[in-house]
Write an enzyme that holds these catalytic residues in place. Structure first.
Site, PDB file in Angstrom:
ATOM      1  N   LYS A   1     -13.904 -20.361  53.207  1.00  0.00           N
ATOM      2  CA  LYS A   1     -13.446 -21.188  52.085  1.00  0.00           C
ATOM      3  C   LYS A   1     -12.030 -20.817  51.666  1.00  0.00           C
ATOM      4  CE  LYS A   1     -14.047 -22.681  47.511  1.00  0.00           C
ATOM      5  NZ  LYS A   1     -13.627 -21.490  46.732  1.00  0.00           N
ATOM      6  N   ASP A   2     -11.742 -19.522  51.622  1.00  0.00           N
ATOM      7  CA  ASP A   2     -10.368 -19.089  51.344  1.00  0.00           C
ATOM      8  C   ASP A   2      -9.650 -18.918  52.678  1.00  0.00           C
ATOM      9  OD1 ASP A   2     -10.503 -18.833  48.393  1.00  0.00           O
ATOM     10  OD2 ASP A   2     -12.076 -17.392  48.884  1.00  0.00           O
TER      11      ASP A   2
ATOM     12  N   HIS B   1     -21.224 -15.791  49.018  1.00  0.00           N
ATOM     13  CA  HIS B   1     -21.094 -14.336  49.167  1.00  0.00           C
ATOM     14  C   HIS B   1     -22.297 -13.757  49.906  1.00  0.00           C
ATOM     15  CE1 HIS B   1     -18.684 -15.037  45.355  1.00  0.00           C
ATOM     16  NE2 HIS B   1     -17.802 -14.389  46.098  1.00  0.00           N
TER      17      HIS B   1
END
Lengths: 277, 277
Positions: free
Chosen positions: B129-130, B8
């Site tokens: 990642k997503d 993040h």
């Protein structure tokens, strides 16, 4: 959707009174038509529309997007084959106009979201004639946290009460004469509540059913070359759009309906216990 | 969704390099969880999150909305009972992560639309990642004509290659040791294409299946108190997310998968023939 009439112009005039600049979108939106509906036949009258916008002096810009610009992933009318992003207001889209047209409000919510994102207006103006559309768009603005204020502008009517609509042009003179039947039916029904204090759904709607049935019989008896046929009458709560069995004394409600005059489907509504949708 | 980690913070740092001000939203979004999933258990660590945001010096504001603010019509996890406005990206939401979680990307698209409407950002940053989420959000921005540029930021990894994830904290030390299996599997598979020129789906994925199967057997043989189990491996076109049978020489693709380590489901992906999603 273009095919502008006095009703549209009243929205634009109201917007001009309240805003610094008014942008009008004209876009016949494929996503709100089903394969068997009148997308191809829907009136497209841009030259006349443009002239009346210029004449109104109220419109700063016209947005006239292409279908491929509004639907970058393409758009097919067969809902099972559709790809791309769609917006749906659950709980307010399946009843009333959503029964014969289950695709309709999803198409409306989707295109209105896109138009909002292009224009980024502070205020938006919708016609009360499409009452469920007003409720759906107002809920969508709230749910999606859009920084937009919506105004629902009262329905413009011809001298005899017929709600102005782009589809009125489909009516022959004989059809036009009986086309006020829906407005007479729903205003009479409303008056049983407002003047007579009637609160039971069946008692409120009864005179409306009778008026429409009588006109349907008259048209048949005269041997006119078309039929008048009720599609539905509806009495719903203004927030939930759920059908009302007993109308509360100050419960805001929409009394609405749809009637076929020949092949043309006319809709109309009146409000009870509220001034604006 | 909070539970911030280096991944993040790398998004926030990249945003700060490219933008005047960065707003970070922290919101555990009910709409992307199904009734049987881990909404209640999902880590909520606001104090730690806030401290690391302050420490980063890159974040101008944190948006921390309540569920009732984000879902004015309320939100229930049972999709059939949901009311209110939802956004769905058809054609990109039903495959890969959408198979075990058919509600997931509708929940993501809906909440991201709302967050966009609140913040009205010029740019938005998502983690690679997503991967499917990146593709869905990029398509949504395009389809809804949002005036926003999206950046997909490469996945942050631990020294041994494990993709950083809020769910890694569920892993015991023994689980953590074997959790790199998915990354080793998909990078090995990618190398059969990049180094070896292999183009057939089955040949590309074969070494990945073998690596995961071997680790699963080792864990069993050692009598460790958990299982390693493959959920799926996927090789899809980056635009359509449809499974590729023969990978074109310059066809941009996502090689991804999900593996259970104990009860914790880990996902990861690598790209082929493209640098950014």
């Amino acid at each position: 959707m273009g095919a502008l009439h006095e009703g549209h112009l009243s929205l634009i005039k109201r917007a001009r009174e309240e805003c610094d600049a008014v942008v009008v979108s004209i876009f016949v939106n494929p996503a709100q038509f089903a394969p068997h509906e009148d997308l191809d036949q829907y009136p497209r009258t841009f030259d006349t529309d443009y002239a009346s916008l210029v004449k109104s002096g109220a419109c700063a810009a016209v947005l006239l997007p292409r279908v491929s610009e509004m639907y970058p992933a393409g758009i097919t009318l067969d809902r099972t084959q559709q790809r791309g992003t769609f917006v749906e207001v659950q709980g307010l889209s399946h009843q009333m106009e959503g029964i014969p047209r289950p695709h309709f409000f999803r198409g409306v919510a989707t295109v209105v979201t896109k138009l909002f994102n292009i224009i980024q207006p502070e205020r938006t103006y919708f016609g009360q004639k499409d009452a469920q559309q007003c409720v759906v768009v107002r809920a969508m603005i709230r749910d999606l946290l859009l920084p937009i204020t919506m105004r629902a502008v009262p329905t413009c009517r011809e001298a005899d009460g017929l709600a102005m609509s782009s589809r009125n042009r489909y009516l022959t003179p004989e059809m036009r004469e009986v086309a006020t039947v829906l407005y007479r039916a729903i205003t009479t029904a409303r008056n049983t509540n407002i003047d007579g204090g009637v609160q039971e759904r069946e008692d409120i709607l009864k005179p409306a059913y009778e008026i429409i049935e009588k006109v349907a019989q008259d048209v048949k008896a005269k041997g006119l070359p078309f039929e008048v046929k009720l599609d539905y009458l509806s009495l719903v709560d203004v927030d939930t759009l759920s059908e009302i069995q007993i109308l509360g004394k100050s419960q805001a409600a929409i009394l609405s309906g749809a009637v076929y005059v020949g092949k043309t489907r006319l809709i109309d509504n009146v409000l009870i216990n509220t001034q604006e949708l």
